[in-house]
Write a protein that holds these residues in place. Structure first.
Motif, PDB file in Angstrom:
ATOM      1  N   ALA A 193       0.764  -1.256   0.228  1.00 37.86           N
ATOM      2  CA  ALA A 193      -0.077  -0.005   0.035  1.00 37.86           C
ATOM      3  C   ALA A 193       0.872   1.447   0.050  1.00 37.86           C
ATOM      4  O   ALA A 193       2.021   1.359   0.758  1.00 37.86           O
ATOM      5  N   ARG A 194       0.739   2.162  -0.950  1.00 35.44           N
ATOM      6  CA  ARG A 194       1.277   3.564  -0.811  1.00 35.44           C
ATOM      7  C   ARG A 194       0.326   4.643  -0.666  1.00 35.44           C
ATOM      8  O   ARG A 194      -0.848   4.667  -1.095  1.00 35.44           O
ATOM      9  N   SER A 195       0.432   5.705   0.181  1.00 35.33           N
ATOM     10  CA  SER A 195      -0.126   6.908   0.408  1.00 35.33           C
ATOM     11  C   SER A 195       0.192   8.010  -0.125  1.00 35.33           C
ATOM     12  O   SER A 195       1.215   8.111  -0.977  1.00 35.33           O
ATOM     13  N   GLY A 196      -0.591   9.140  -0.131  1.00 38.53           N
ATOM     14  CA  GLY A 196      -0.175  10.516  -0.988  1.00 38.53           C
ATOM     15  C   GLY A 196      -0.670  10.388  -2.418  1.00 38.53           C
ATOM     16  O   GLY A 196      -0.201  11.321  -2.905  1.00 38.53           O
ATOM     17  N   VAL A 197      -1.557   9.536  -2.935  1.00 36.17           N
ATOM     18  CA  VAL A 197      -1.922   9.558  -4.179  1.00 36.17           C
ATOM     19  C   VAL A 197      -2.989  10.455  -4.359  1.00 36.17           C
ATOM     20  O   VAL A 197      -4.169  10.150  -3.738  1.00 36.17           O
ATOM     21  N   ILE A 198      -3.170  11.445  -5.290  1.00 32.89           N
ATOM     22  CA  ILE A 198      -3.957  12.322  -5.465  1.00 32.89           C
ATOM     23  C   ILE A 198      -5.045  11.823  -6.616  1.00 32.89           C
ATOM     24  O   ILE A 198      -4.681  11.610  -7.812  1.00 32.89           O
ATOM     25  N   CYS A 199      -6.312  12.082  -6.052  1.00 31.59           N
ATOM     26  CA  CYS A 199      -7.383  11.585  -7.239  1.00 31.59           C
ATOM     27  C   CYS A 199      -8.638  12.033  -6.748  1.00 31.59           C
ATOM     28  O   CYS A 199      -8.987  11.695  -5.592  1.00 31.59           O
ATOM     29  N   GLN A 200      -9.406  12.533  -7.728  1.00 29.65           N
ATOM     30  CA  GLN A 200     -10.662  13.021  -7.426  1.00 29.65           C
ATOM     31  C   GLN A 200     -11.805  12.288  -7.818  1.00 29.65           C
ATOM     32  O   GLN A 200     -12.853  12.128  -7.325  1.00 29.65           O
ATOM     33  N   GLU A 201     -11.625  11.289  -8.959  1.00 31.32           N
ATOM     34  CA  GLU A 201     -12.345  10.692  -9.724  1.00 31.32           C
ATOM     35  C   GLU A 201     -12.116   9.074  -8.987  1.00 31.32           C
ATOM     36  O   GLU A 201     -11.198   8.691  -9.029  1.00 31.32           O
ATOM     37  N   ILE A 202     -13.467   8.522  -8.592  1.00 31.87           N
ATOM     38  CA  ILE A 202     -13.561   7.317  -7.954  1.00 31.87           C
ATOM     39  C   ILE A 202     -14.407   6.398  -9.155  1.00 31.87           C
ATOM     40  O   ILE A 202     -15.253   6.590  -9.438  1.00 31.87           O
ATOM     41  N   GLN A 203     -13.823   5.024  -9.072  1.00 37.88           N
ATOM     42  CA  GLN A 203     -14.308   4.169 -10.049  1.00 37.88           C
ATOM     43  C   GLN A 203     -14.827   2.915  -9.283  1.00 37.88           C
ATOM     44  O   GLN A 203     -14.217   2.425  -8.620  1.00 37.88           O
ATOM     45  N   ARG A 204     -16.401   2.659  -9.469  1.00 38.98           N
ATOM     46  CA  ARG A 204     -16.909   1.468  -8.898  1.00 38.98           C
ATOM     47  C   ARG A 204     -16.552   0.416  -9.643  1.00 38.98           C
ATOM     48  O   ARG A 204     -16.911   0.439 -11.075  1.00 38.98           O
TER      49      ARG A 204
END
Length: 409
Positions: free
Chosen positions: A77-88
């Motif tokens: 697992a890696r933290s700090g990933v920027i993303c606003q769009e989530i895919q179901r």
């Protein structure tokens, strides 16, 4: 923690994999990786048969969920990933889809950055690929924000971010899913209608009564186990005692056999004298003088022999000399001569043939001279009959005093 431990019939909180024997367990819920290193003790890994629920710790930038020797990459697992769009994800099992939509997605959309699960290249790289991560929900470029992977052909692990709410609900869903993978290990998780919060008063009463029956059964089993342990202990003592006494009639030889025969005859009520005690060391005469207290003038001479093979007729012919010597000493003839034999001593007594089998003429001649051929197998049975009350001591003595030839029950 307490609610989590209630989800399985048997559960335990541990701080190290070395606190348990992993083969005895089915599932691990942890915020640690599947590899544990300790100074001087080396590396301990989670066994491949175990199902695992990982909830990533919140205080790390990169977290390794699992790395196996031989894998090209680790599950991390890696933290700090920027993303606003989530895919179901489509086609998720219903219980997983519900948890993602109602529990996890509302938390994810509030973040400004995310933890993602991915493969981290191993160093040095090797040849075996790590298992694929199947996402429950992902970023727009398919990076899993939660998911699962196969640990073996019959086990898997779930990967959850550190802010996953209601961990108990996720573990309960995992148990339900894993019922399909390993039904013998996960018999199924009760649905909501079986939980106390949604039971009627009648159901609660009956459930409490069942719990009381189970408690009483456990107490009874515990009591019976203690009783059984005590009886087995006593049986062991009784077995040792019988090996030294009653069963020694069927196994012993030489002087040990003679002493056991003396003890048995005395238990039947005879007065028995060990004639060897008063004989000269080089004067080999009969072993025993046997008397019946109820018949003071009656006496039998006894000779005790043990054989690893069949009994020998020479034992009967010795009584000619015994009788003459006894008559010379006492001025009277003995009333009986008992040839007591333990033959085929190493065989199962139930498979032994009759004493002096095939020598009936010799046995009959011995009987005509007031001789009795007494196999210790028959003496053992006679003692048991007296012990169980089917024969009195007096009747047993009468039977032996009146018998001649070969004694058979």
């Amino acid at each position: 923690m307490a609610e989590l431990l209630k989800l399985c019939p048997t559960s335990r909180y541990i701080k190290s994999l070395r606190q348990v024997r992993q083969a005895e367990w089915d599932i691990l819920v942890t915020d640690q990786g599947c590899e544990e290193s300790q100074q001087y003790l080396g590396v301990t890994r989670v066994d491949p048969h175990l199902f695992v629920v990982h909830r990533t710790p919140s205080d790390v930038f990169i977290f390794t969920a699992e790395q196996r020797p031989g894998w090209v990459s680790s599950i991390s697992a890696r933290s700090g990933v920027i993303c606003q769009e989530i895919q179901r994800m489509r086609n998720l099992p219903e219980r997983i889809a519900t948890l993602v939509h109602e529990k996890l997605e509302p938390v994810i959309v509030q973040r400004s950055s995310h933890w993602i699960f991915e493969h981290q290249r191993a160093s040095p790289p090797v040849s075996e690929p790590a298992p694929n991560i199947t996402p429950f929900i992902a970023t727009a470029d398919q990076a899993p924000l939660a998911g699962r992977y196969a640990r073996s052909h019959s086990s898997e692990a779930w990967l959850l971010p550190p802010d996953t709410p209601d961990l108990c609900a996720w573990v309960q869903a995992a148990l339900g899913e894993w019922n399909g993978l390993a039904p013998e290990r996960f018999p199924g998780v009760p649905d909501w209608s079986s939980r106390d919060a949604w039971l009627t008063q009648e159901e609660l009463t009956l459930k409490a009564q069942i719990a009381e029956v189970e408690r009483e059964r456990a107490e009874q089993l515990d009591r019976l186990q203690k009783v059984e342990a005590e009886l087995r202990s006593r049986l062991g003592v009784a077995r040792e005692s019988a090996d030294r006494y009653e069963r020694a009639l069927l196994t012993a030889q030489s002087d040990e056999l003679k002493q056991v025969v003396i003890r048995v005859l005395r238990e039947l009520g005879f007065t028995v004298i060990d004639a060897d005690d008063s004989a000269s060391p080089d004067d080999h005469l009969e072993d025993l003088h046997i008397k019946d207290p109820e018949h003071p003038t009656w006496i039998a001479l006894g000779e005790v022999k043990g054989y690893t093979r069949g009994a020998k007729t020479e034992g009967m012919t010795q009584f000619l000399r015994f009788n003459m010597r006894y008559t010379a000493r006492t001025g009277r003839n003995p009333d009986a001569c008992w040839y007591i034999v333990n033959q085929f001593a190493k065989r199962d007594p139930s498979t032994r043939q009759r004493a002096l089998h095939g020598k009936d003429e010799d046995v009959n001649a011995f009987g005509a001279a007031n001789g009795l051929l007494l196999d210790t197998v028959q003496l053992f049975r006679l003692l048991r009959m007296v012990r169980d009350g089917s024969l009195t001591e007096k009747a047993a003595r009468e039977l032996l005093r009146s018998a001649s030839g070969r004694l058979d029950f």
